[in-house]
Write an enzyme that holds these catalytic residues in place. Structure first.
Site, PDB file in Angstrom:
ATOM      1  N   PHE A 115       0.724  -1.260   0.038  1.00  0.00           N
ATOM      2  CA  PHE A 115      -0.177  -0.126   0.068  1.00  0.00           C
ATOM      3  C   PHE A 115       0.977   1.185   0.011  1.00  0.00           C
ATOM      4  CE2 PHE A 115      -2.115  -3.276   2.798  1.00  0.00           C
ATOM      5  CZ  PHE A 115      -2.584  -3.932   1.805  1.00  0.00           C
ATOM      6  N   HIS A 116       1.937   1.143  -0.818  1.00  0.00           N
ATOM      7  CA  HIS A 116       2.725   2.334  -1.127  1.00  0.00           C
ATOM      8  C   HIS A 116       2.709   2.945  -2.590  1.00  0.00           C
ATOM      9  CE1 HIS A 116       5.088   0.609   2.506  1.00  0.00           C
ATOM     10  NE2 HIS A 116       3.882   1.213   3.000  1.00  0.00           N
ATOM     11  N   PRO A 117       1.505   3.032  -3.277  1.00  0.00           N
ATOM     12  CA  PRO A 117       1.484   3.584  -4.463  1.00  0.00           C
ATOM     13  C   PRO A 117       2.071   5.088  -4.640  1.00  0.00           C
ATOM     14  CG  PRO A 117      -0.733   3.649  -3.635  1.00  0.00           C
ATOM     15  CD  PRO A 117       0.386   2.982  -2.783  1.00  0.00           C
TER      16      PRO A 117
END
Length: 540
Positions: free
Chosen positions: A473-475
């Site tokens: 969850f680090h776009p």
């Protein structure tokens, strides 16, 4: 609604910073438009409550990617904050700045002023670290960063001992002189309550008469006069509104929504926009390109000693820790489940760490589809150790599907699409096996549950990675910063190439994703950008 000097689109990590810094002193009128609602929610404020907000559509965009060949054709779930504070209101609160080399690389790519010596003061300005200030840490800033060593689960000591046995140095501060080693994460909590960008920056500033915050305001497009961005159109409660910005519009909607809004507004790849019937305002082919994300995989173990499962699984345990949290704001509910951590080099040839470690003293292997029940873990003592890559070479893309601003964009991450990324993950899981085989861990582990000891050969491990790996969850990177308008979207001062009155300030400007969790560097970007914007306003 009228006119404001600055219109900020998105009250996420960077948007909250800008709202605070730009409204200080009452010189400028500032409007913040947030598609989500209030962060005054029990599950947002209670640290472990992110297990509930993970799938809550009232607080979360709940994006899904396209089927991805690199992960066996599976789709990935992408939670993104749709609430004041953005993803800082629903994340796991781990505070990681990244490696100094990350920012030196940004500068080397043609972005002066973004090297580590340039950005370090902004990290320090942002934080109030309970461990005290030094050459790296800051005190007195808006964001509380807490050392939770006295409160973590006792098995974290076993994990750290095992990491040292496996050859890693003990590191008391991953945000200090070096990131490499094994230790405990610092997290953004204050007195047992989540410290988000909203609580740290936005809410104190909302008392100012020159700052207005509109929630449930879904921005549909930007308005232009010639080559200048002059206004924003948005919908709220079914009604359409427009607002004018006399100085700048600042997109802070994140790595998904910022490129989506630009494309809906006619800024992007011309062929895509024409295909969807959207008039091209400005050709910017890199909007939505350069998508980067960290990919992780967990190994799950049954424990010979009690874990958080023993407390959080039975009803009486949940009642006990719940009562304690409500009365004292401490105990397991006042922490993240990502307690132990680390960074390591998956092979000795590397000059710096390329993998991140996670130790969680609970397990939820039997989580039903569509849920992530952190408050209802497995009915036996268990724990998880995971890895994720720090420097992925795979690149994805994001593009709108239609001119409908309420339709989710098409997200194609292209995970593990390079041989380097796959090999690093293989080296990483082999290290997990070595870690589990240390004397300290071997005494603790009753059984490897997932993937299980039968998965042992190179091909079996590779297949397991493709079958189970997913986003952490680090776009980022979808409106990358750089000097060349053909290869980037914004310049080093975060102004959109070729357009006036428009900046992007969020994780989408990262030319390369940083090493580790990205909330801290996104807040830093907000602090850095605030100085750029105020300097340019004074010169205007």
């Amino acid at each position: 609604m009228g006119e404001f000097d600055f219109v900020i689109v998105g009250a996420g990590s960077a948007g909250c910073v800008l709202a605070n810094r730009l409204s200080k002193g009452a010189r400028y009128r500032v409007l913040v438009l947030e598609a989500g609602g209030s962060d005054r929610n029990f599950w947002v404020r209670m640290p472990i409550g992110y297990g509930k907000t993970f799938y809550d559509g009232r607080l979360n965009w709940k994006y899904m990617t396209e089927p991805d060949p690199g992960i066996a054709g599976r789709r990935s779930y992408w939670p993104r904050g749709k609430v004041l504070g953005g993803s800082s209101s629903i994340n796991a609160m781990v505070f990681i700045r990244g490696q100094a080399e990350d920012f030196d690389q940004w500068a080397a790519l043609g972005n002066p002023g973004w090297g580590y010596p340039d950005v370090l003061p902004y990290f320090q300005r942002a934080e109030n670290n309970t461990a005290g200030g030094n050459d790296w840490r800051g005190t007195g800033g808006p964001l509380q960063v807490s050392d939770v060593a006295k409160n973590v689960h006792p098995l974290c000591k076993t994990y750290i001992a095992a990491g040292i046995e496996a050859g890693l140095p003990f590191n008391p501060d991953f945000n200090g002189a070096s990131q490499e080693g094994v230790g405990l994460y610092q997290i953004t909590i204050k007195k047992g309550v989540r410290a988000s960008a909203a609580t740290a920056y936005l809410r104190p500033a909302m008392k100012r008469s020159n700052l207005r915050v509109e929630t449930n305001a879904h921005v549909t497009r930007l308005l232009f006069e010639g080559g200048r961005a002059t206004g924003v159109e948005y919908r709220r409660a079914g009604e359409k509104y427009t607002v004018r910005a006399t100085r700048e519009i600042i997109l802070c909607a994140g790595a998904v929504n910022t490129p989506q809004i630009l494309q809906l507004s006619g800024v992007g790849a011309g062929h895509l926009l024409r295909e969807l019937g959207i008039p091209v305002v400005h050709e910017s082919p890199q909007v939505g390109q350069n998508l980067q994300d960290h990919v992780g995989v967990d190994y799950i173990y049954r424990s010979r000693e009690p874990t958080l499962n023993n407390i959080l699984r039975p009803w009486w345990g949940r009642m006990m820790v719940g009562s304690r949290y409500l009365a004292l704001r401490d105990g397991p509910l006042s922490l993240s489940v990502n307690q132990g951590g680390g960074f390591f080099r998956s092979n000795s040839r590397l000059a710096r760490p390329n993998m991140q470690l996670y130790f969680s003293p609970l397990s939820y292997i039997k989580a039903p589809p569509g849920q992530r029940p952190l408050m209802s873990p497995d009915p036996y003592p268990g724990f998880m150790i995971g890895i994720s890559n720090c420097h992925p070479t795979s690149r994805g893309r994001l593009e709108i599907r239609s001119a409908d601003p309420f339709e989710a964009p098409r997200i194609q991450p292209n995970y593990l699409s390079t041989e380097q990324d796959l090999e690093e993950m293989l080296e990483g899981v082999r290290f997990l096996r070595r870690l589990a085989a240390t004397e300290s861990m071997a005494r603790l582990i009753a059984e490897e549950l997932t993937p299980g000891p039968a998965i042992a050969t190179r091909d079996e491990l590779m297949d397991d990675i493709r079958q189970r790996a997913g986003s952490v969850f680090h776009p980022s990177g979808t409106c990358a910063m750089g000097p060349d308008p053909v290869k980037s979207v914004v310049d080093p001062r975060l102004r959109v190439h070729g357009l006036a009155g428009l900046r992007v300030v969020d994780a989408s400007i990262f030319p390369r994703v940083t090493s580790g969790n990205i909330n801290a560097p996104t807040i830093m970007v907000g602090e850095r950008a605030a100085d750029f914007i105020l300097e340019d306003a004074r010169r205007a």
